[in-house]
Scaffold this motif. Structure first.
Motif, mmCIF file in Angstrom:
data_model
loop_
_atom_site.group_PDB
_atom_site.id
_atom_site.type_symbol
_atom_site.label_atom_id
_atom_site.label_comp_id
_atom_site.label_asym_id
_atom_site.label_seq_id
_atom_site.Cartn_x
_atom_site.Cartn_y
_atom_site.Cartn_z
ATOM 1 N N ALA A 33 -13.600 -10.624 5.092
ATOM 2 C CA ALA A 33 -12.930 -9.363 4.773
ATOM 3 C C ALA A 33 -13.618 -8.597 3.649
ATOM 4 O O ALA A 33 -13.688 -7.373 3.685
ATOM 5 C CB ALA A 33 -11.463 -9.620 4.425
ATOM 6 N N ASP A 34 -14.164 -9.311 2.663
ATOM 7 C CA ASP A 34 -14.820 -8.615 1.551
ATOM 8 C C ASP A 34 -16.207 -8.087 1.919
ATOM 9 O O ASP A 34 -16.843 -7.392 1.129
ATOM 10 C CB ASP A 34 -14.864 -9.481 0.297
ATOM 11 C CG ASP A 34 -15.639 -10.775 0.477
ATOM 12 O OD1 ASP A 34 -15.920 -11.165 1.631
ATOM 13 O OD2 ASP A 34 -15.958 -11.410 -0.546
ATOM 14 N N GLU A 35 -16.695 -8.398 3.128
ATOM 15 C CA GLU A 35 -17.991 -7.897 3.593
ATOM 16 C C GLU A 35 -17.867 -6.907 4.749
ATOM 17 O O GLU A 35 -18.861 -6.319 5.171
ATOM 18 C CB GLU A 35 -18.867 -9.078 4.046
ATOM 19 C CG GLU A 35 -19.201 -10.046 2.935
ATOM 20 C CD GLU A 35 -19.926 -11.289 3.443
ATOM 21 O OE1 GLU A 35 -20.479 -11.261 4.572
ATOM 22 O OE2 GLU A 35 -19.925 -12.298 2.708
ATOM 23 N N ALA A 36 -16.666 -6.732 5.278
ATOM 24 C CA ALA A 36 -16.481 -5.949 6.499
ATOM 25 C C ALA A 36 -16.790 -4.460 6.323
ATOM 26 O O ALA A 36 -17.380 -3.843 7.216
ATOM 27 C CB ALA A 36 -15.066 -6.133 7.034
ATOM 28 N N VAL A 37 -16.429 -3.874 5.190
ATOM 29 C CA VAL A 37 -16.737 -2.454 4.976
ATOM 30 C C VAL A 37 -18.255 -2.262 4.943
ATOM 31 O O VAL A 37 -18.790 -1.348 5.579
ATOM 32 C CB VAL A 37 -16.072 -1.916 3.684
ATOM 33 C CG1 VAL A 37 -16.595 -0.520 3.340
ATOM 34 C CG2 VAL A 37 -14.558 -1.892 3.849
ATOM 35 N N GLY A 38 -18.960 -3.116 4.245
ATOM 36 C CA GLY A 38 -20.416 -3.040 4.207
ATOM 37 C C GLY A 38 -21.029 -3.204 5.582
ATOM 38 O O GLY A 38 -21.998 -2.515 5.928
ATOM 39 N N TYR A 39 -20.476 -4.104 6.376
ATOM 40 C CA TYR A 39 -20.973 -4.316 7.737
ATOM 41 C C TYR A 39 -20.843 -3.037 8.564
ATOM 42 O O TYR A 39 -21.788 -2.605 9.224
ATOM 43 C CB TYR A 39 -20.197 -5.464 8.402
ATOM 44 C CG TYR A 39 -20.709 -5.790 9.784
ATOM 45 C CD1 TYR A 39 -21.754 -6.679 9.959
ATOM 46 C CD2 TYR A 39 -20.164 -5.186 10.913
ATOM 47 C CE1 TYR A 39 -22.246 -6.975 11.223
ATOM 48 C CE2 TYR A 39 -20.648 -5.459 12.181
ATOM 49 C CZ TYR A 39 -21.691 -6.347 12.327
ATOM 50 O OH TYR A 39 -22.176 -6.617 13.584
ATOM 51 N N VAL A 40 -19.679 -2.419 8.508
ATOM 52 C CA VAL A 40 -19.446 -1.193 9.286
ATOM 53 C C VAL A 40 -20.311 -0.048 8.758
ATOM 54 O O VAL A 40 -20.855 0.731 9.541
ATOM 55 C CB VAL A 40 -17.944 -0.836 9.303
ATOM 56 C CG1 VAL A 40 -17.692 0.541 9.881
ATOM 57 C CG2 VAL A 40 -17.177 -1.888 10.102
ATOM 58 N N ARG A 41 -20.468 0.040 7.454
ATOM 59 C CA ARG A 41 -21.331 1.089 6.897
ATOM 60 C C ARG A 41 -22.787 0.883 7.294
ATOM 61 O O ARG A 41 -23.516 1.849 7.515
ATOM 62 C CB ARG A 41 -21.184 1.146 5.379
ATOM 63 C CG ARG A 41 -19.856 1.754 4.954
ATOM 64 C CD ARG A 41 -19.712 1.796 3.458
ATOM 65 N NE ARG A 41 -18.501 2.517 3.085
ATOM 66 C CZ ARG A 41 -18.012 2.537 1.861
ATOM 67 N NH1 ARG A 41 -18.633 1.882 0.884
ATOM 68 N NH2 ARG A 41 -16.907 3.212 1.607
ATOM 69 N N ALA A 42 -23.212 -0.351 7.401
ATOM 70 C CA ALA A 42 -24.606 -0.634 7.778
ATOM 71 C C ALA A 42 -24.855 -0.435 9.273
ATOM 72 O O ALA A 42 -25.951 -0.027 9.661
ATOM 73 C CB ALA A 42 -24.963 -2.065 7.379
ATOM 74 N N HIS A 43 -23.854 -0.690 10.097
ATOM 75 C CA HIS A 43 -24.069 -0.696 11.547
ATOM 76 C C HIS A 43 -23.389 0.429 12.309
ATOM 77 O O HIS A 43 -23.634 0.580 13.516
ATOM 78 C CB HIS A 43 -23.626 -2.041 12.130
ATOM 79 C CG HIS A 43 -24.375 -3.199 11.555
ATOM 80 N ND1 HIS A 43 -25.680 -3.494 11.897
ATOM 81 C CD2 HIS A 43 -24.009 -4.126 10.640
ATOM 82 C CE1 HIS A 43 -26.074 -4.556 11.227
ATOM 83 N NE2 HIS A 43 -25.087 -4.953 10.443
#
Length: 149
Positions: free
Chosen positions: A113-123
């Motif tokens: 959960a603490d990495e999900a925003v970064g994942y969506v912003r990157a992809h």
């Protein structure tokens, strides 16, 4: 049912391989563009009718879902259906609410959960998930079925 072409604009590949298209409803589909088999619309008011199956979550712009347990159930259904269907997630502009929902789908798919925003912003879109409370919603979103958000 056929899935999305990964090169289609707005398509996000989740770690499991599921493909989900994020979109802003303000921008009409180009003639001949692929349509979803199922859509999750995140809007403050009822969306216009479409020729495919959809679910509407009352979710005002720049805010969070009005009914969080119902939103969680709808997101879980969208994630399940993305295994073999063309699932679209959309709000007005395709960034804040859509990005938040895509990040929640990433959590359901196993992204911490603490990495999900970064994942969506990157992809998906570098400006996805627009507000601090949307980011907090994702951080608190659990990949465990039945968990509160």
């Amino acid at each position: 049912m056929e899935n999305w072409d990964e090169n289609t604009a707005g398509v996000l590949r989740l770690p499991s391989g599921r493909l989900v298209r994020g979109r802003g409803l303000r921008y009409p589909l180009a003639p001949g563009a692929p349509t979803p088999s199922y859509a999750l619309y995140l809007l403050g008011r009822q969306p216009p009718a479409v020729s495919w199956e959809f679910h509407w979550i009352r979710w005002p712009d720049f805010r969070l879902p009005a009914d969080r347990p119902a939103a969680r159930a709808a997101l879980s259904e969208a994630w399940e259906r993305a295994a073999g269907e063309r699932v679209e997630v959309a709000c007005g502009g395709g960034r804040g609410r859509t990005g938040t929902a895509l990040a929640a789908l990433a959590v359901l798919d196993g992204v911490p959960a603490d990495e999900a925003v970064g994942y969506v912003r990157a992809h998906y879109d570098r400006r996805a998930v627009e507000t601090p409370w949307q980011r907090r919603y994702v951080r608190r979103f659990s990949g465990t079925a039945g968990a509160e958000t």
